[in-house]
Design an enzyme around this catalytic site. Structure first.
Site, PDB file in Angstrom:
ATOM      1  CG  HIS A  62      65.077 -33.170 133.974  1.00  0.00           C
ATOM      2  ND1 HIS A  62      64.595 -32.186 134.815  1.00  0.00           N
ATOM      3  CD2 HIS A  62      63.979 -33.862 133.544  1.00  0.00           C
ATOM      4  CE1 HIS A  62      63.284 -32.288 134.903  1.00  0.00           C
ATOM      5  NE2 HIS A  62      62.881 -33.286 134.137  1.00  0.00           N
ATOM      6  CG  HIS A  64      61.810 -35.105 131.126  1.00  0.00           C
ATOM      7  ND1 HIS A  64      61.515 -35.680 132.336  1.00  0.00           N
ATOM      8  CD2 HIS A  64      62.319 -36.104 130.360  1.00  0.00           C
ATOM      9  CE1 HIS A  64      61.816 -36.974 132.305  1.00  0.00           C
ATOM     10  NE2 HIS A  64      62.313 -37.241 131.121  1.00  0.00           N
ATOM     11  CG  ASP A  66      58.012 -30.904 132.013  1.00  0.00           C
ATOM     12  OD1 ASP A  66      58.721 -31.792 131.502  1.00  0.00           O
ATOM     13  OD2 ASP A  66      57.775 -30.854 133.232  1.00  0.00           O
ATOM     14  CG  HIS A  67      61.859 -29.380 133.512  1.00  0.00           C
ATOM     15  ND1 HIS A  67      61.960 -28.925 134.812  1.00  0.00           N
ATOM     16  CD2 HIS A  67      60.935 -30.377 133.535  1.00  0.00           C
ATOM     17  CE1 HIS A  67      61.158 -29.629 135.583  1.00  0.00           C
ATOM     18  NE2 HIS A  67      60.520 -30.516 134.839  1.00  0.00           N
ATOM     19  CG  HIS A 123      63.029 -37.401 136.654  1.00  0.00           C
ATOM     20  ND1 HIS A 123      61.780 -37.983 136.601  1.00  0.00           N
ATOM     21  CD2 HIS A 123      62.954 -36.286 135.869  1.00  0.00           C
ATOM     22  CE1 HIS A 123      60.989 -37.254 135.817  1.00  0.00           C
ATOM     23  NE2 HIS A 123      61.680 -36.236 135.353  1.00  0.00           N
ATOM     24  CG  ASP A 140      60.874 -33.018 137.171  1.00  0.00           C
ATOM     25  OD1 ASP A 140      60.611 -31.929 137.716  1.00  0.00           O
ATOM     26  OD2 ASP A 140      60.351 -33.384 136.095  1.00  0.00           O
ATOM     27  CG  HIS A 181      56.710 -30.363 138.107  1.00  0.00           C
ATOM     28  ND1 HIS A 181      55.998 -30.020 136.983  1.00  0.00           N
ATOM     29  CD2 HIS A 181      57.781 -31.072 137.673  1.00  0.00           C
ATOM     30  CE1 HIS A 181      56.616 -30.513 135.902  1.00  0.00           C
ATOM     31  NE2 HIS A 181      57.701 -31.149 136.303  1.00  0.00           N
TER      32      HIS A 181
HETATM   33 FE   LIG Z   1      60.988 -34.446 134.227  1.00  0.00          FE
END
Ligand SMILES: [Fe+2]
Length: 235
Positions: A62, A64, A66-67, A123, A140, A181
């Site tokens: 996805h 986001h 942090d990815h 998500h 996630d 995560h």
């Molecule tokens: Fe995420």
């Protein structure tokens, strides 16, 4: 015990949010796909180099931050093809240079390794999981004894409920889930263990699931996540 599968998966835990970054290594061609490149790209590239891999593909679960915050750094060094879901590309609205867009159910060929894409909204609208051999790289969507938040932009707990039901119905019990995560202090569990200990898989209606996801879980559960027995979600 020697393995007959044509690939191996290398896991790196990187960054302040305990992200897992994965390298799928096709043995026949030494091609590699990096899933969710972020945080410490030199470490990812060093691992690839150590094993003689050539990064040819980038797979996103996805969009986001942090990815994805290492994508451009990987592309500076490797001529890699970017893959993501069409619905995530639409949601993200980023300026992507010729990505390959997937719909879920289609397959990415990495040398002799086939990677099946799963569209798993909840998500984010275009969240994806990648099924390779017996492994599911779950982003996630599904954590060890947890699932992704649904209260961020584009999140939808009712979609997440359906997504998780479909995963339970369709994935073999022995599938190894590899999350995005390290919230449980554990890199992987099987779907069978998830069914036992993941509270989000214990609900049989969308309303109860939504209440637990949106209003209960984050206030009452401690991290790292321990398994929860069925019927004890609200205790
Ligand atoms: Fe995420």
């Amino acid at each position: 015990m020697p393995t007959m599968q044509p690939f191996s998966i290398h896991t790196l835990e990187l960054g302040p949010m305990e992200n897992f970054v994965y390298l799928i290594h096709d043995h026949a061609t030494n091609r590699a796909a990096v899933v969710d490149p972020a945080w410490d790209v030199p470490e990812v590239l060093a691992l690839a180099e150590k094993h003689g891999m050539q990064i040819t593909d980038i797979l996103l679960t996805h969009s986001h931050h942090d990815h994805i915050n290492g994508i451009s750094e990987v592309l500076d060094r490797h001529d890699a093809q970017l893959h993501l879901m069409k619905s995530e590309a639409r949601f993200w609205d980023a300026c992507l240079d010729m990505p390959t867009l997937h719909h879920g159910g289609d397959t990415i060929s990495l040398g002799e390794t086939s990677i099946k894409t799963l569209l798993t909204p909840g998500h984010t609208p275009g969240s994806a999981c990648y099924h390779v051999g017996n492994d599911l790289i779950a982003g996630d969507t599904l954590f060890v004894f947890g699932c992704g938040r649904c209260d961020l932009r584009g999140g939808d707990p009712e979609q997440m409920y359906v997504t998780l039901k479909n995963m339970v119905d369709r994935l073999p019990a022995g599938t190894l889930v590899r999350p995005g995560h390290n919230y449980a202090g554990k890199t992987t569990v099987t779907m069978e263990e998830q069914l036992e200990g993941n509270p989000f898989l214990h609900f049989d209606n969308s309303d109860d699931f939504t209440h637990y996801r949106m209003h209960y879980h984050d206030k009452h559960r401690e991290s790292p996540y321990a398994p929860v027995r069925k019927g004890e979600e609200m205790k």
